[in-house]
Structures are given as structure tokens and as C-alpha cells.
Motif scaffolding. Structure first.
Motif, PDB file in Angstrom:
ATOM      1  N   GLY A 382      37.019  41.585  38.377  1.00  0.00           N
ATOM      2  CA  GLY A 382      36.371  40.898  37.254  1.00  0.00           C
ATOM      3  C   GLY A 382      36.267  41.796  36.029  1.00  0.00           C
ATOM      4  O   GLY A 382      36.177  43.021  36.150  1.00  0.00           O
ATOM      5  N   ALA A 383      36.273  41.170  34.839  1.00  0.00           N
ATOM      6  CA  ALA A 383      36.288  41.911  33.579  1.00  0.00           C
ATOM      7  C   ALA A 383      34.966  42.632  33.315  1.00  0.00           C
ATOM      8  O   ALA A 383      34.911  43.568  32.515  1.00  0.00           O
ATOM      9  CB  ALA A 383      36.589  40.945  32.432  1.00  0.00           C
ATOM     10  N   ASP A 384      33.891  42.206  33.988  1.00  0.00           N
ATOM     11  CA  ASP A 384      32.576  42.721  33.643  1.00  0.00           C
ATOM     12  C   ASP A 384      32.038  43.752  34.637  1.00  0.00           C
ATOM     13  O   ASP A 384      30.853  44.057  34.650  1.00  0.00           O
ATOM     14  CB  ASP A 384      31.588  41.553  33.513  1.00  0.00           C
ATOM     15  N   ARG A 385      32.894  44.272  35.492  1.00  0.00           N
ATOM     16  CA  ARG A 385      32.429  45.285  36.447  1.00  0.00           C
ATOM     17  C   ARG A 385      33.479  46.384  36.547  1.00  0.00           C
ATOM     18  O   ARG A 385      34.679  46.112  36.528  1.00  0.00           O
ATOM     19  CB  ARG A 385      32.224  44.621  37.813  1.00  0.00           C
ATOM     20  N   GLU A 386      32.993  47.636  36.670  1.00  0.00           N
ATOM     21  CA  GLU A 386      33.903  48.780  36.590  1.00  0.00           C
ATOM     22  C   GLU A 386      34.332  49.295  37.966  1.00  0.00           C
ATOM     23  O   GLU A 386      35.452  49.739  38.145  1.00  0.00           O
ATOM     24  CB  GLU A 386      33.172  49.903  35.843  1.00  0.00           C
ATOM     25  N   GLU A 387      33.422  49.214  38.939  1.00  0.00           N
ATOM     26  CA  GLU A 387      33.645  49.969  40.168  1.00  0.00           C
ATOM     27  C   GLU A 387      33.256  49.175  41.412  1.00  0.00           C
ATOM     28  O   GLU A 387      32.245  48.475  41.423  1.00  0.00           O
ATOM     29  CB  GLU A 387      32.763  51.223  40.101  1.00  0.00           C
TER      30      GLU A 387
END
Ligand code: AMP
Ligand code: MG
Length: 399
Positions: A382-387
């Protein structure tokens, strides 16, 4: 020309909404039962009689009147699958019955053969029975006239079984929607040619063709358009003879990326020309001369992924399907995963045989066809989570 950049979810919603608003019904045709799987049904299918047509036994055993047991009962006869029993089961009587055979009049329960002791013309039943036990009542699966399949359903093997059950041997289906496939690029040569080091074999039209066929479309591959205005324009015009045009390449910002310019010259309306995804950021969707088109990016992974997540739904709807689906399941990561936020990423991965575990496949970017061929799924970041840590749930799209 002001064309919006959309998120993954916005772009998908846009495709579904636009195509549904304009899709007419495809031409109807007929196929035999053996060819029906994978096709889209064109007419409603109703039950031609009750299913089952008579109450049936679901066990081998003895048909009895539930009020009679436990008791010793006289065996009055036998009824097999494919027969019916002429007489009525009276008080103190049992009729031997096989799985699938109709329940004789008078009886209302079946006692399993494992639960009786037989001696000569008698059976001993030492336990009570409930009225209706091991009986499949008449019409319990479907009532005569009941709607069983609706037009617009893609037929699978169980639907084919249902069609055979109700006696439909010529199946009304839609003719596959014609979809034109046009690759662009001066570097592209055909797969049977030996490319110079600076050339690339045309793989996109073949992956797209396979994807279109799988989605219920009829692929028509056009000759490659050169990166030149006139050639691109005339080939796009040819492609617009089909119900849908899929282009590959020529949609980036480069000097020789002419697809959008040519489409604009033909009077196209653009719904988006960039989506916040990777691979496949430059992605064009619009309509010209009453036909939809997708300008898919030329990198093979981008072409394949953008077809799956956007164009496939368009092909399915144009093929007459009333519903489309992009099932994003979840599996547990086998190792840590990081990405830069802002884009929804669809990356090659392997899903374990039981679907529980997901392992990213190392890849060299959107041109890495061997990595894609090793994958059986795409991990969806998802675009809104990094890790994501090993053991955490991650979304996954089957390939
Ligand atoms: P483009 O989107 O036109 O800039 O193309 C990007 C890259 O995708 C090109 O440099 C090629 O490496 C590759 N590519 C473009 N078209 C095809 C094709 N039909 N088959 C395989 N690779 C392609
Ligand atoms: Mg190009």
C-alpha cells in the motif's frame, strides 16, 4: 490538456464506472456444453423441474415410518436408484433403499444400513429415528422455474454441471469481445527475429494476447507502430475498429512517446494519464470514436501488471460480464519488506502452496521478465505504509 493523476483505487473505480456506463451487450451465440466453461452466459437459466424431482434417500439403508422405531420391522421390498417403489410403506414395515432412490410413499425417514440387524424377512432397529432423517426432500435444492444462473455470469465447471443437470446442451453465450493490441517502439522486433543488441523482441503483444483471452476477449494483434506520428496514427485508427484498444509503450514523457499526442489529435477524451502505482506510473485511459483505449507502459512488467489491475476488468465488462473482481488476498511475509511510500506497488512474489506465506522475488525493475516468470503472485504494498516485518500480513494478488 489537463489530465488527472489518480491513486490506484481511484483509477480502478474510474475504469469500472466509465466502462460500465458505456458497455452495450455483446453479440449472442451458442456453444456446446463441453465448450461452455470460461464463457459468459447470455440468458437466464431456470430449473426445468423440482430438484430433486422426488424425495430421495441420501444413505443406503431402510425407509421406515419414524414413529415405528425402535422396533423389529417386516422388510416389505426393495427400491434402488433409478427405480420407484409402487406400494406404500405400512405400519410395522420397512423397505430396503439405496442411496439416490426415491423414498416410498408412507415412509418419512431412512435408517442407515449400519444401524440395523437383518434376520430373514425382518430388520431390528434399536434406536429412534427423526422424521426426515437422511431424506433429501423434493424441491429442496431448487424449485421448478427457480432462477439458477443469470445472464452475465462467467461459467465455471460447476455451472456447466448445472446446465447439464437442467438439460441445456446448447448454451447461449456472448461472442468474445474483440480487443486490438498495438505495440509501439522503434526498438521492437518480432520474436522470430535476431535482435541487434539495442533491439528488443516484442513480448508485450503476446502477454497481452494471453491476458485478453483469459479475460474473455478475442485478441487481435496489430503490426508494431513505429515512433512516428503518421504510422502511430494510422495503426491506432485500425485498432479502433475493435471494441477496445490496448497500446503498449509510448506513454512516457520522452520525445518519441507519441501515443497521447496522436490520441489527442484523434479527439480523445482522457480520464487519467498517470496512476500512483509501480510498475506502471504513466498509464493512459480514455475514449475516442466511441471506443475505450488503454495506453499501457512498454516495460513488460508494467504492461502485464496494468492489464491485470485495470484493463482486465474492462475486457470482462465488454465481454458481457456483469461482475468483475480483483481479489486481493492476504498472506504472511517470510521476510521484512520496505518500500518508499506514495505509490502502490505490485511486485513479483511467490505464494507458498497452501497460500499462507509470501516471499518477494528479487527483481531488476519493470523490464525483468524472468523474475515475473518465476512469480506466481504479486505482493501488493500500500502507498501509505513503509515497512512490513517478517510474519506480518501483506496483501497479495494472484498472477
Ligand atoms: P516505452 O514505454 O515505450 O518507453 O517502453 C519502455 C521499455 O519497454 C522499452 O525500452 C523496451 O525495453 C520495453 N518495451 C516496449 N515495448 C515492448 C514490447 N512490445 N515488448 C517488450 N518490451 C517492450
Ligand atoms: Mg517506446
Amino acid at each position: 490538456m489537463c489530465v488527472p493523476t489518480l491513486s490506484f483505487a481511484e483509477a480502478r473505480a474510474c475504469v469500472l464506472e466509465r466502462v460500465k456506463a458505456h458497455a452495450g451487450l455483446p453479440v449472442e451465440t451458442e456453444v456446446g456444453l463441453a465448450e461452455a466453461a470460461g464463457r459468459v452466459l447470455a440468458r437466464a437459466v431456470r430449473a426445468d423441474r423440482d430438484y430433486p424431482a422426488l424425495a430421495r434417500s441420501v444413505r443406503d439403508g431402510f425407509a421406515v415410518r419414524a414413529v415405528d422405531v425402535p422396533a423389529a420391522l417386516r422388510v416389505a421390498g426393495e427400491v434402488r436408484a433409478g427405480e420407484s417403489y409402487a406400494c406404500e410403506v405400512g405400519p410395522g414395515e420397512a423397505v430396503e433403499i439405496m442411496t439416490g432412490a426415491p423414498i416410498p410413499r408412507g415412509a418419512d425417514a431412512v435408517v442407515m444400513v449400519e444401524h440395523v440387524t437383518r434376520e430373514g424377512g425382518q430388520v431390528y432397529i434399536d434406536r429412534a429415528a427423526k422424521a426426515g432423517q437422511f431424506v433429501n426432500p423434493q424441491g429442496s435444492e431448487a424449485r421448478r422455474g427457480q432462477l439458477l444462473l443469470s445472464p452475465g455470469q462467467r461459467l465455471d465447471f460447476s455451472h456447466v454441471a448445472l446446465l447439464a443437470t437442467v438439460g441445456i446442451t446448447r448454451v447461449p453465450v456472448y461472442a468474445p469481445a474483440p480487443v486490438a493490441i498495438l505495440a509501439t517502439g522503434d526498438e521492437i522486433v518480432e520474436p522470430d527475429q535476431t535482435p541487434e543488441d539495442f533491439q528488443i523482441r516484442n513480448s508485450n503483444v503476446y502477454s497481452l494476447s494471453a491476458q485478453v483471452a483469459r479475460a474473455g476477449g478475442c485478441p487481435r494483434i496489430l503490426p508494431v507502430a513505429r515512433d512516428e506520428f503518421g504510422d502511430t496514427r494510422s495503426k491506432i485508427e485500425r485498432g479502433l475498429e475493435a471494441g477496445l484498444l490496448l497500446l503498449s509503450g509510448g506513454v512516457s514523457e520522452g520525445k518519441y512517446d507519441l501515443v497521447e499526442t496522436v490520441l489527442a489529435d484523434l479527439g480523445a477524451e482522457f480520464y487519467f494519464d498517470r496512476v500512483l502505482i509501480q510498475p506502471g506510473q504513466p498509464l493512459v485511459f480514455g475514449r475516442v470514436r466511441d471506443k475505450f483505449f488503454f495506453g499501457l507502459p512498454g516495460n513488460p512488467a508494467a504492461t502485464m501488471v496494468t492489464f491485470e489491475i485495470f484493463a482486465r476488468a474492462a475486457v470482462e465488462i465488454l465481454a458481457g460480464q456483469t461482475e468483475t473482481a480483483l481479489p486481493l488476498m492476504r498472506a504472511k511475509l517470510t521476510r521484512d519488506f520496505r518500500h518508499k511510500m506514495g505509490l502502490t506497488r505490485f511486485l513479483p512474489a511467490r505464494l507458498s502452496e497452501d497460500g499462507a506465506e509470501l516471499t518477494p522475488i528479487p527483481w531488476q525493475g519493470s523490464g525483468d521478465v524472468p523474475a515475473l516468470a518465476r512469480a506466481n503472485a504479486f505482493l501488493v504494498a500500500g502507498a501509505d505504509r513503509e515497512e512490513w516485518k517478517a510474519g506480518e500480513w501483506m496483501r497479495v494478488l494472484l498472477k
